[in-house]
Enzyme design. Structure first.
Site, PDB file in Angstrom:
ATOM      1  N   GLU A 127       0.817  -6.074  62.025  1.00  0.00           N
ATOM      2  CA  GLU A 127       0.900  -5.238  63.214  1.00  0.00           C
ATOM      3  C   GLU A 127       1.925  -5.822  64.156  1.00  0.00           C
ATOM      4  O   GLU A 127       2.198  -7.022  64.124  1.00  0.00           O
ATOM      5  CB  GLU A 127      -0.478  -5.250  63.907  1.00  0.00           C
ATOM      6  CG  GLU A 127      -0.910  -3.918  64.449  1.00  0.00           C
ATOM      7  CD  GLU A 127      -2.352  -3.968  64.946  1.00  0.00           C
ATOM      8  OE1 GLU A 127      -3.218  -3.447  64.240  1.00  0.00           O
ATOM      9  OE2 GLU A 127      -2.591  -4.512  66.018  1.00  0.00           O
TER      10      GLU A 127
ATOM     11  N   HIS B   9      -4.243  -1.981  69.072  1.00  0.00           N
ATOM     12  CA  HIS B   9      -5.128  -3.075  69.487  1.00  0.00           C
ATOM     13  C   HIS B   9      -4.629  -3.888  70.673  1.00  0.00           C
ATOM     14  O   HIS B   9      -3.459  -3.857  71.014  1.00  0.00           O
ATOM     15  CB  HIS B   9      -5.321  -4.048  68.317  1.00  0.00           C
ATOM     16  CG  HIS B   9      -6.013  -3.432  67.168  1.00  0.00           C
ATOM     17  ND1 HIS B   9      -5.448  -3.375  65.925  1.00  0.00           N
ATOM     18  CD2 HIS B   9      -7.204  -2.825  67.077  1.00  0.00           C
ATOM     19  CE1 HIS B   9      -6.282  -2.772  65.100  1.00  0.00           C
ATOM     20  NE2 HIS B   9      -7.358  -2.428  65.783  1.00  0.00           N
TER      21      HIS B   9
ATOM     22  N   MET C 296      10.296 -10.271  56.467  1.00  0.00           N
ATOM     23  CA  MET C 296       9.512 -10.339  55.231  1.00  0.00           C
ATOM     24  C   MET C 296      10.323  -9.818  54.054  1.00  0.00           C
ATOM     25  O   MET C 296      10.288 -10.388  52.963  1.00  0.00           O
ATOM     26  CB  MET C 296       8.202  -9.539  55.393  1.00  0.00           C
ATOM     27  CG  MET C 296       7.233 -10.208  56.369  1.00  0.00           C
ATOM     28  SD  MET C 296       5.544  -9.564  56.300  1.00  0.00           S
ATOM     29  CE  MET C 296       5.769  -7.923  56.966  1.00  0.00           C
ATOM     30  N   ARG C 297      11.054  -8.759  54.321  1.00  0.00           N
ATOM     31  CA  ARG C 297      11.890  -8.192  53.261  1.00  0.00           C
ATOM     32  C   ARG C 297      12.934  -9.220  52.818  1.00  0.00           C
ATOM     33  O   ARG C 297      13.177  -9.396  51.627  1.00  0.00           O
ATOM     34  CB  ARG C 297      12.570  -6.921  53.784  1.00  0.00           C
ATOM     35  CG  ARG C 297      13.155  -6.041  52.700  1.00  0.00           C
ATOM     36  CD  ARG C 297      13.748  -4.760  53.302  1.00  0.00           C
ATOM     37  NE  ARG C 297      12.744  -3.786  53.708  1.00  0.00           N
ATOM     38  CZ  ARG C 297      12.637  -3.280  54.936  1.00  0.00           C
ATOM     39  NH1 ARG C 297      13.470  -3.659  55.900  1.00  0.00           N
ATOM     40  NH2 ARG C 297      11.700  -2.405  55.223  1.00  0.00           N
TER      41      ARG C 297
ATOM     42  N   GLY D 214      11.922 -11.748  50.257  1.00  0.00           N
ATOM     43  CA  GLY D 214      11.549 -11.271  48.930  1.00  0.00           C
ATOM     44  C   GLY D 214      10.155 -10.683  48.838  1.00  0.00           C
ATOM     45  O   GLY D 214       9.669 -10.341  47.760  1.00  0.00           O
TER      46      GLY D 214
ATOM     47  N   VAL E 233       8.569  -4.979  50.785  1.00  0.00           N
ATOM     48  CA  VAL E 233       8.358  -4.239  52.027  1.00  0.00           C
ATOM     49  C   VAL E 233       8.937  -2.832  51.850  1.00  0.00           C
ATOM     50  O   VAL E 233      10.136  -2.687  51.564  1.00  0.00           O
ATOM     51  CB  VAL E 233       9.062  -4.940  53.216  1.00  0.00           C
ATOM     52  CG1 VAL E 233       8.854  -4.159  54.498  1.00  0.00           C
ATOM     53  CG2 VAL E 233       8.553  -6.365  53.368  1.00  0.00           C
ATOM     54  N   PRO E 234       8.113  -1.793  51.977  1.00  0.00           N
ATOM     55  CA  PRO E 234       8.641  -0.434  51.802  1.00  0.00           C
ATOM     56  C   PRO E 234       9.550  -0.050  52.963  1.00  0.00           C
ATOM     57  O   PRO E 234       9.625  -0.764  53.964  1.00  0.00           O
ATOM     58  CB  PRO E 234       7.380   0.437  51.788  1.00  0.00           C
ATOM     59  CG  PRO E 234       6.355  -0.355  52.522  1.00  0.00           C
ATOM     60  CD  PRO E 234       6.683  -1.804  52.296  1.00  0.00           C
TER      61      PRO E 234
ATOM     62  N   THR F  45       9.233   2.743  54.782  1.00  0.00           N
ATOM     63  CA  THR F  45       8.381   3.246  55.854  1.00  0.00           C
ATOM     64  C   THR F  45       6.937   3.057  55.408  1.00  0.00           C
ATOM     65  O   THR F  45       6.663   2.836  54.229  1.00  0.00           O
ATOM     66  CB  THR F  45       8.575   4.755  56.116  1.00  0.00           C
ATOM     67  OG1 THR F  45       8.067   5.466  54.981  1.00  0.00           O
ATOM     68  CG2 THR F  45      10.027   5.112  56.339  1.00  0.00           C
TER      69      THR F  45
END
Lengths: 439, 604
Positions: free
Chosen positions: B230, B272, B291-292, B295, B298-299, B301
């Site tokens: 998040e 939240h 994160m992408r 490696g 990660v999509p 969207t």
């Protein structure tokens, strides 16, 4: 919400209330007035306890949760020379300032409405210090400097020492930590006094459930502590523990932030009265895509997906309803959204899209909440049709099958365009479907 | 490291939130656990000893305790605390649990615990290696083994999302609402969840993504992992570090929700309390990008997340890393269940032969079984088999109190009623109805007050002083005619029996010290038969290993009186039969024995 900024006036009131308990050996003359106009200030000066307004020279500044007031030329401390501001001067200045919009260097813009007025404290630069405390993950961090005022921020790296304080530290270790890190450039005479004050300041910060607390500058004159300027945030979730200590605290809307629209306010009021959660923010009243989404997490992924697939300018609102709202509450929420979305035509002349979305509910009876939405649809069917509204529904959870059949049949009866999907369809995929068909 | 929970996991549930407890039991039943995983409920203000809950179509009783310590003492094997305390109480409950010890995992559901308290709780737990899940969470689930509270939603949804048995995915999210959605996605696009944890939506939560992902990395059931993060906070960066350093090797699919926030400077709270970015690196977009870059899968969207899951799952399946999950049978919960009006825990007549506390009647009835009436009482009144000395004592008591002549109030009542031509049972109850604080009640009172004095370690002198202050004459002390020099033989018999057969007689010894003091004031202030019975009952239960609270409950329940009622019934029936046999006429009391003093009523 959790961490919320409070007015300087309120934070000083907490200091004053707790001074004897926390700051033994130090003096603090608590003289502050919070007013919204010059007339109020003049009136206040006649009240018992505010005689000092007439007797002393004054300082006035806005108390509206923003800093850098000096740089923005919003601190009245002199007419000709520092320390010559009278009550009448202050009243006049306040009325001038509140008469028109103010734009800060940061770009924030708005009307000044609240001012804090205090006695002018004559002091020299070398009496100014800086102290603040904040929370960084598992640690509290105390910042100390032998210099106060604006110059602290300019030379933060060199001038400020920081102490990381672990949770649950005992008083002995606390003092040891602070002593070991006290700025070296504090003159020997004042060092003990400063260490003692900072130790007590930290304990006050901790026990009063502050999330952030800054005094800048702190003017130390022997054992008298003058808090010239301060910024504070409270952890409002501790309110139930702190009612007696905090007193009557308000959490004003920060300066420059738009006040809520009547519709947002109405939803906020309903939220406050309900055990369920109802939230609504209008992002773009002319927006094409309107959402009525159940659940906090789901509302975020719908907003993300609309921004990603359609562009953020098409996203009209953000909000959510959750926690088992009644049929009546859902109806009210839906009416509010439908009313807003049928006020303007899409600037590009496109049909409007209504996303009635949600994740797989835990225990909310989906059919029951949909009954409220259907009642609102009946009321707004003609207006929705006039804007060419296409409705896309996706929901799961208790009774979702009935909910989907009900809303589909009602929409068809009302002549509304509708497509309904259940848990077999990915939660946000209706956004893609809606946009694909819209093209 | 293993899964958070297994099929033998037992939990204590704090707060009497019956719907949530019922849902946990429904899950246990659905996945065919032999017994509910909730072994105890803690509810400080409850007056109930237990709560009735459904287990499938049947009902079970879950014991209720008013303190966590008591629940813990009773169920030492329970190592999970499901803390459903409100934001006002949850912190204290968790801290108490940490202090008591023995809990490996504490799930905290409350939202809005003061941050400083939440941080303290998390810090103390981490220090001693206890996993806190939450605050502000639906908790965690190990499919096929255990779930906390409501996670996974209704049982229908649990079944649809294949949360009845372990799949291959280790799933971590913040939100409890979206974990259901993710489980659904994983059921449609892959083979379901091996373990799912919602770490909670508040700014300061106990265990974080990396804690669970590292555990899942070590859990052979988990073949790949899904992380739904998040906007706000830096927890995802710890995961990135672990991937970079090779601590996480299993395929990881991740997405941070709240990319929308970048479009709005401030003021709009998306989701939240923890969901607001304090710096560029805390934005969802920055985290997804980071994160992408390392490696992690990660999509593009959130909407593409199912495709990515399907892709990774299919690849792992094709290369043999994932083998077909065995579908497990599960129970269906009956659509209608009816709560039982009565509960019976002492006997059962449904089988071949009726049972007393698990003993067929034929196994206790005849002399050759070796059971006497004391044994039957111990089974039906106390659901225990008492040793021979104790059952003999019970019989001695019954025999001792069976009758005390026709003149006592109960016997006289029974006789008068019998002479009015009423039946045995009618006559008997009129006799029994006189039993109470004045008649027979001294047994209760003696047990209660002597035990109190002994528990408080009052000296005999202090005890007398205390009773004087309370303005209560000491129950069980004093006799009309008997005295030290002319002792009551019944009392002598009971004392002798106890001295010979009881493992200990601490309370009797204490009472005799008190007697010395009282008889020094007046000769007939001796420990009487009621007092001796009550006091020896306490000594008996203590010797049998009952704790003080249990004994107090027995006294409060009126068990002492029950011995008197049962024993004296023998005598009453004797008197009634005597009247019937003698065919005595209707009784009328003579005028001469009544003092008449009736004035004319005053007019008002």
């Amino acid at each position: 919400m959790a961490q919320r900024a409070i007015r300087e006036y309120d934070s000083k009131a907490i200091f004053s209330r707790k001074w004897n308990k926390y700051f033994s050996g130090f003096q603090f003359w608590y003289n502050s007035a919070l007013v919204t106009s010059g007339a109020e200030l003049l009136q206040k000066a006649n009240e018992h306890g505010f005689e000092w307004l007439k007797q002393q020279k004054l300082v006035a500044k806005p108390d509206m949760l923003f800093g850098k007031r000096g740089i923005n030329n919003l601190v009245l401390f002199k007419i000709n020379t520092p320390g010559d501001v009278t009550l009448e001067d202050a009243a006049k200045w306040i009325d001038e300032k509140r008469a028109h919009d103010t734009i800060l260097h940061s770009g924030q813009k708005g009307k000044l409405t609240h001012f804090i007025v205090e006695p002018f404290t004559k002091h020299s630069d070398d009496e100014e210090y800086y102290v603040s405390a904040t929370t960084v993950n598992d640690l509290d961090v105390l910042y100390m400097s032998a210099e106060g005022g604006v110059c602290v921020e300019d030379g933060w790296g060199e001038k400020v020492t920081e102490v990381s304080i672990p949770i649950g530290v005992n008083d002995h270790d606390l003092e040891h930590l602070i002593r070991a890190n006290v700025p070296q450039d504090i003159v020997q005479n004042n060092k003990e006094r400063f260490i003692s004050f900072c130790t007590q300041f930290y304990r006050f910060y901790r026990d009063m459930h502050f999330a952030y607390l800054e005094i800048n500058p702190l003017v130390m004159q022997e054992n008298t502590m003058n808090i010239l300027d301060m910024v504070a945030k409270l952890d409002d979730t501790a309110g139930f523990l702190m009612a007696e200590h905090w007193g009557n605290i308000s959490y004003p809307t920060p300066f420059g932030m738009e006040e809520m629209t009547p519709e947002e306010q109405a939803v906020a009021n309903a939220d406050a009265k309900s055990g369920a959660s109802l939230k609504l923010t209008v992002l773009n009243p002319f927006g094409r895509i309107w959402t009525m989404v159940a659940g906090g997490g789901a509302s975020v992924v719908y907003a993300d997906t609309i921004a990603d697939l359609a562009g953020v300018e098409d996203l009209a609102n953000y909000g959510e309803y959750s926690g088992g709202p009644t049929t009546g509450e859902t109806k009210f929420y839906a009416q509010t959204v439908f009313d807003l979305m049928t006020r303007y035509d899409d600037p590009k002349g496109r049909d409007k899209i209504l996303i009635i979305g949600g994740a797989i509910a835990n225990f909310t009876d989906v059919a029951k909440t949909f009954t409220g939405i259907i009642q609102a649809l009946e009321e707004y069917a003609e207006k929705l049709k006039a804007h060419g509204t296409k409705i896309y529904v996706r929901r799961g959870g208790p009774n979702y099958q009935k909910a989907l059949i009900d809303i589909e049949q009602a929409s068809k009866r009302l002549g509304l365009y509708i497509e309904v999907y259940g848990p077999q369809t990915h939660i946000t995929d209706i956004v893609r479907i809606a946009l694909q068909e819209g093209k | 490291m293993n899964a958070l929970f297994n099929k033998d996991t037992q939990a204590i549930f704090w707060n009497n939130n019956m719907p949530a407890i019922q849902r946990m039991l429904d899950y246990d039943f659905t996945i065919q656990k032999a017994k509910p995983s909730i072994v105890a409920i803690v509810a400080p203000t409850s007056n109930n000893k237990f709560e009735k809950l459904f287990y499938g179509g049947d009902e079970v009783m879950i014991p209720v305790f008013t303190t966590l310590q008591h629940a813990r003492d009773a169920f030492k094997q329970a190592d999970v605390l499901v803390n459903f305390g409100s934001f006002r109480r949850a912190y204290d409950v968790s801290m108490k649990a940490l202090q008591i010890g023995g809990f490996k995992t504490i799930m905290v559901t409350a939202e809005g615990i003061p941050e400083r308290l939440a941080r303290r709780m998390n810090f103390e737990a981490r220090k001693i290696g206890v996993t806190i899940i939450g605050p502000a969470t639906a908790g965690a689930i190990t499919p096929g083994a255990f779930r906390t509270g409501n996670i996974g939603g209704t049982i229908d949804n649990v079944i649809n999302s294949k949360l009845t048995r372990a799949g291959s995915c280790g799933l971590v999210t913040r939100s409890g609402g979206l974990i259901n959605e993710l489980a659904n996605i994983l059921a449609i696009n892959a083979d379901g969840v091996a373990e799912g944890v919602a770490i909670g939506g508040d700014r300061y939560v106990g265990s974080v993504f990396i804690d669970h992902l590292l555990r899942m990395e070590a859990n052979p059931q988990v073949k790949y992992m899904v992380l739904l993060g998040e906007v706000g906070g830096v927890e995802e960066y710890k995961v990135i570090e672990a991937v970079k350093s090779g601590k996480i090797k299993k395929p990881l699919i991740a997405w941070c929700i709240g990319t929308i926030a970048k479009h709005f400077s401030s003021g709009v709270q998306f989701g939240h309390a923890g969901a607001s970015a304090n710096a560029e690196q805390e934005t969802a977009a920055a985290k997804n990008q980071a994160m992408r870059a390392i490696g992690i899968h990660v999509p593009n969207t959130f909407n593409d997340l199912p495709l990515m899951i399907h892709e990774v799952y299919t690849r792992l399946k094709n290369d043999g890393s994932i083998v077909e999950v065995e579908e497990m049978p599960y129970n269906i919960i009956p659509e209608t269940r009816k709560s039982k009006s009565f509960i019976c825990t002492i006997s059962d007549d449904r089988g071949e032969e009726a049972m007393y506390a698990g003993y067929p009647i034929s196994s206790v009835a005849t002399p050759d079984t070796g059971f006497n009436i004391g044994d039957v009482i111990s089974l039906l009144w106390f659901k225990k088999r008492y040793p021979r000395w104790a059952t003999n004592f019970i019989e001695t008591v019954l025999k001792t109190v069976a009758d005390h002549g026709p003149a006592v109030s109960g016997a006289l009542n029974a006789k008068v009623t019998a002479r009015a031509g009423k039946s045995v049972v009618e006559s008997l109850v009129t006799g029994l109805l006189t039993i109470g604080p004045r008649f027979g009640g001294a047994i209760d009172g003696a047990a209660k007050y002597f035990k109190y004095a002994h528990d408080q370690e009052l000296s005999p002198q202090e005890f007398l002083q205390y009773m004087k202050e309370q303005k209560i004459t000491i129950p069980g002390i004093g006799h009309r005619i008997k005295s030290l020099r002319n002792p009551d033989k019944r009392v002598e018999g009971l004392k002798q029996f106890a001295n010979e057969f009881f493992p200990q007689t601490a309370l009797l010894d204490y009472a005799l010290e008190v007697e010395q003091l009282t008889t020094s004031k007046k000769d007939n202030l001796i420990l009487n038969v009621d007092g001796t019975v009550g006091i020896l009952m306490v000594d008996m239960w203590r010797s049998l290993g009952y704790n003080e609270e249990e004994i107090n409950t027995l006294i409060e329940t009126g068990v002492m009186n029950s011995f008197f009622i049962l024993g004296r019934t023998i005598g009453f029936i004797g008197h009634i039969l005597d009247e019937k046999r003698l065919q005595m006429p209707m009784y009328r009391h003579p005028y001469s024995d009544i003092l008449y003093d009736v004035a004319t009523a005053e007019q008002i």
